[in-house]
Design an enzyme around this catalytic site. Structure first.
Site, short mmCIF file in Angstrom:
data_model
loop_
_atom_site.label_atom_id
_atom_site.label_comp_id
_atom_site.label_asym_id
_atom_site.label_seq_id
_atom_site.Cartn_x
_atom_site.Cartn_y
_atom_site.Cartn_z
N ARG A 1 5.44 -0.32 6.03
CA ARG A 1 5.23 0.47 4.65
C ARG A 1 5.17 1.97 4.92
O ARG A 1 4.95 2.45 5.84
CB ARG A 1 3.76 0.09 3.94
CG ARG A 1 3.47 -1.38 3.55
CD ARG A 1 2.21 -1.35 3.01
NE ARG A 1 2.28 -1.01 1.64
CZ ARG A 1 1.00 -0.85 0.85
NH1 ARG A 1 -0.02 -1.34 1.32
NH2 ARG A 1 1.24 -0.58 -0.45
N ASP B 1 -3.66 8.10 0.56
CA ASP B 1 -2.75 7.62 1.68
C ASP B 1 -2.15 8.50 2.42
O ASP B 1 -1.70 8.38 3.68
CB ASP B 1 -1.73 6.53 0.96
CG ASP B 1 -2.15 5.29 0.45
OD1 ASP B 1 -2.88 5.27 -0.68
OD2 ASP B 1 -2.13 4.30 1.23
N ASN C 1 -1.79 8.82 -3.58
CA ASN C 1 -2.72 7.53 -3.59
C ASN C 1 -1.95 6.71 -4.38
O ASN C 1 -0.99 6.86 -5.19
CB ASN C 1 -4.07 8.05 -3.98
CG ASN C 1 -5.33 7.13 -3.82
OD1 ASN C 1 -5.33 6.36 -2.80
ND2 ASN C 1 -5.77 6.67 -4.94
N LYS C 2 -2.64 5.62 -4.74
CA LYS C 2 -2.31 4.46 -5.56
C LYS C 2 -1.88 5.12 -6.79
O LYS C 2 -2.16 5.88 -7.57
CB LYS C 2 -3.13 3.56 -5.70
CG LYS C 2 -3.08 2.20 -6.63
CD LYS C 2 -1.77 1.50 -6.31
CE LYS C 2 -1.84 1.18 -4.95
NZ LYS C 2 -0.66 0.51 -4.30
N ARG D 1 -4.63 -3.93 3.50
CA ARG D 1 -3.98 -2.84 2.92
C ARG D 1 -4.99 -1.73 2.90
O ARG D 1 -6.09 -2.00 3.34
CB ARG D 1 -3.35 -3.14 1.55
CG ARG D 1 -4.21 -4.18 0.76
CD ARG D 1 -5.60 -3.95 0.12
NE ARG D 1 -5.43 -2.77 -0.36
CZ ARG D 1 -6.62 -2.05 -0.60
NH1 ARG D 1 -7.70 -2.64 -0.10
NH2 ARG D 1 -6.77 -0.94 -1.06
N GLY D 2 -5.10 -0.46 2.44
CA GLY D 2 -5.68 0.79 2.33
C GLY D 2 -5.23 1.36 3.81
O GLY D 2 -5.03 0.75 4.76
N ALA D 3 -5.17 2.58 3.60
CA ALA D 3 -4.51 3.41 4.57
C ALA D 3 -5.29 3.31 6.15
O ALA D 3 -4.61 2.93 7.01
CB ALA D 3 -4.58 4.92 4.28
N GLN E 1 -5.98 -3.98 -7.32
CA GLN E 1 -6.98 -4.04 -6.27
C GLN E 1 -8.33 -3.34 -6.88
O GLN E 1 -9.34 -3.73 -6.02
CB GLN E 1 -6.38 -2.78 -5.41
CG GLN E 1 -5.19 -3.27 -4.30
CD GLN E 1 -3.89 -2.81 -5.00
OE1 GLN E 1 -3.61 -2.76 -6.45
NE2 GLN E 1 -2.81 -2.43 -4.33
O1 MRU Z 1 -1.18 -0.46 -1.60
P1 MRU Z 1 -2.55 -0.10 -1.22
O2 MRU Z 1 -3.64 -1.30 -1.64
O3 MRU Z 1 -2.51 -0.25 0.22
O4 MRU Z 1 -3.21 1.06 -1.48
C1 MRU Z 1 -4.16 1.62 -1.10
C2 MRU Z 1 -4.81 2.68 -1.70
O5 MRU Z 1 -3.91 3.68 -2.63
C3 MRU Z 1 -5.95 3.28 -1.35
O6 MRU Z 1 -6.52 4.13 -2.45
C4 MRU Z 1 -5.79 4.37 -0.18
O7 MRU Z 1 -5.04 3.51 0.76
C5 MRU Z 1 -6.99 4.76 0.48
S1 MRU Z 1 -8.01 3.34 1.42
C6 MRU Z 1 -9.48 4.02 2.05
#
Ligand code: MRU
Length: 377
Positions: free
Chosen positions: A113, A261, A271-272, A66-68, A220
């Site tokens: 996603r 994201d 973002n999250k 996970r993470g963009a 996370q």
């Molecule tokens: O649902 P996730 O864990 O994929 O969400 C991730 C985030 O919101 C991160 O902050 C974002 O992807 C940046 S990662 C460098």
């Protein structure tokens, strides 16, 4: 001055293993994607092998990866895994069959996603690489796509380092910093976006303390960010998301750094979930609020954050979380995975090219080149 932890190896969040193009007659066919299963951290560190495109899709969907940026890189390798089936029968596929399978695999991965634009950006890049070489033998085309995936992976390492350098200049020695979710090595190919700022500041000898929001509902921040910071020797305190405003009121936060994201042309940032609350609190308490993200996280086809698709996730993530049921059966559940922070609340966006500030369409377009962004998904 450098810090003793500067040599801590970056986490290998994902890797391609197997034959190299040069040393195997089967080209990339022997290779496969392996990734750290992030759902098991921090108590178990295990790699998961993804031999089929379905495994890559499942890993993205369930947040094993996970993470963009990491989602984008995984999807690029996922395309290679998905193309392998074409060559297994022994007979080389025709060009139309190759491109039909490529479309099938990219559409499938794109359905994993919806919010992180790096996923669509990476898939676009893979399709464009194949289009540039139409007319070549399908196995050669497939090998070119593996090279493209490797390039996306390698470039991300360099981007992390550049963002870290620019961001660290915004961090004073002795600073106390807040972050939300995980924007570290586990979310990228190297040592992160927002966390790259902390690692670069720490490596240059600055003393910092990080407050990590635990990040409901999937934790996370608690599970991943605290783990990454601790292993590099950076002092970290984990608090409930709802404690962040009080920390700011107590004067304990000098700046907030978060990842992203998807960033619209005017700087509105998805973002999250919970990032928006942190930004509102930061503005109220006059704490600078920075987003850290590479060009591939910008979506210049969207004028504002209104158009960013927000993923809704399984109610059970809230109903049961990591333990017993905590919500009665009769209650409805709202579980958006992301929110959008309006650009007015963002002090600056740290990119691989420098810091965008003030954050508005004019300043975004001065720094971000449309060729490095997604063409629209
Ligand atoms: O649902 P996730 O864990 O994929 O969400 C991730 C985030 O919101 C991160 O902050 C974002 O992807 C940046 S990662 C460098």
């Amino acid at each position: 001055m450098t810090n003793s932890h500067s040599n801590t190896p970056a986490i290998e969040t994902l890797r391609w293993t197997g034959a190299n193009n040069a040393d195997s007659p089967a080209g990339f066919l022997d290779g496969t994607l392996r990734l750290i299963d992030q759902t098991l951290l921090p108590t178990r560190f295990e790699e998961r092998v993804c031999p089929r495109v379905e495994d890559v899709w499942e890993a993205i969907k369930t947040l094993r990866v996970r993470g963009a940026p990491a989602i984008g890189i995984s999807a690029a390798y996922g395309v290679c895994v998905g193309l392998q089936t074409l060559f297994r029968a022994g007979e080389a596929p025709s060009e139309p069959i190759f491109f039909a399978r490529l479309a099938e695999v990219t559409d499938y991965l794109a359905s994993s996603r919806p919010t992180a634009v790096n996923l669509f950006w990476a898939l676009d890049r893979m399709k464009a690489a194949a289009d540039r070489h139409r007319g070549e033998d399908p196995l050669a085309l497939a090998e070119r796509l593996l090279s493209e995936a490797r390039a996306i992976h390698e470039e991300d390492r360099l981007l992390c380092r550049a963002m870290g350098r620019f961001g660290a200049e915004l961090v004073a020695d002795g600073a106390s910093l807040l972050t939300h979710c995980n924007a570290g090595g586990l979310a990228t190919a190297d040592y992160g976006t927002a966390l790259a700022v902390f690692f670069a500041a720490h490596d240059s000898g600055k003393k910092i303390h990080v407050y990590a929001d635990e990040t409901r509902p999937l934790l996370q921040g608690a599970r991943l960010t605290a783990w990454e910071l601790s292993r590099r020797g950076i002092p970290v305190t984990v608090q409930c998301d709802s404690a962040a405003a009080m920390l700011m009121r107590q004067g304990k936060i000098d700046a907030v750094f978060v990842g992203a994201d998807r960033i619209a042309a005017n700087g509105d940032t998805a973002n999250k979930i919970g990032t928006y609350s942190a930004a509102v609190s930061a503005r109220y308490h006059r704490v600078p609020f920075y987003v850290v993200a590479p060009s591939s996280t910008f979506d210049l086809t969207l004028p504002t954050g209104e158009g960013i698709p927000i993923e809704q996730r399984d109610p059970d993530e809230i109903r049961r979380g990591f333990g017993p049921q905590t919500v009665p059966d009769g209650a409805a559940i709202y579980n958006p995975a992301f929110d959008v922070t309006p650009h007015e609340l963002i002090t600056g966006i740290v990119t691989e090219h420098g810091v965008i500030s003030p954050v508005d369409e004019e300043h975004v377009r001065r720094v971000i080149s449309p060729e490095r962004t997604c063409r629209g998904n």
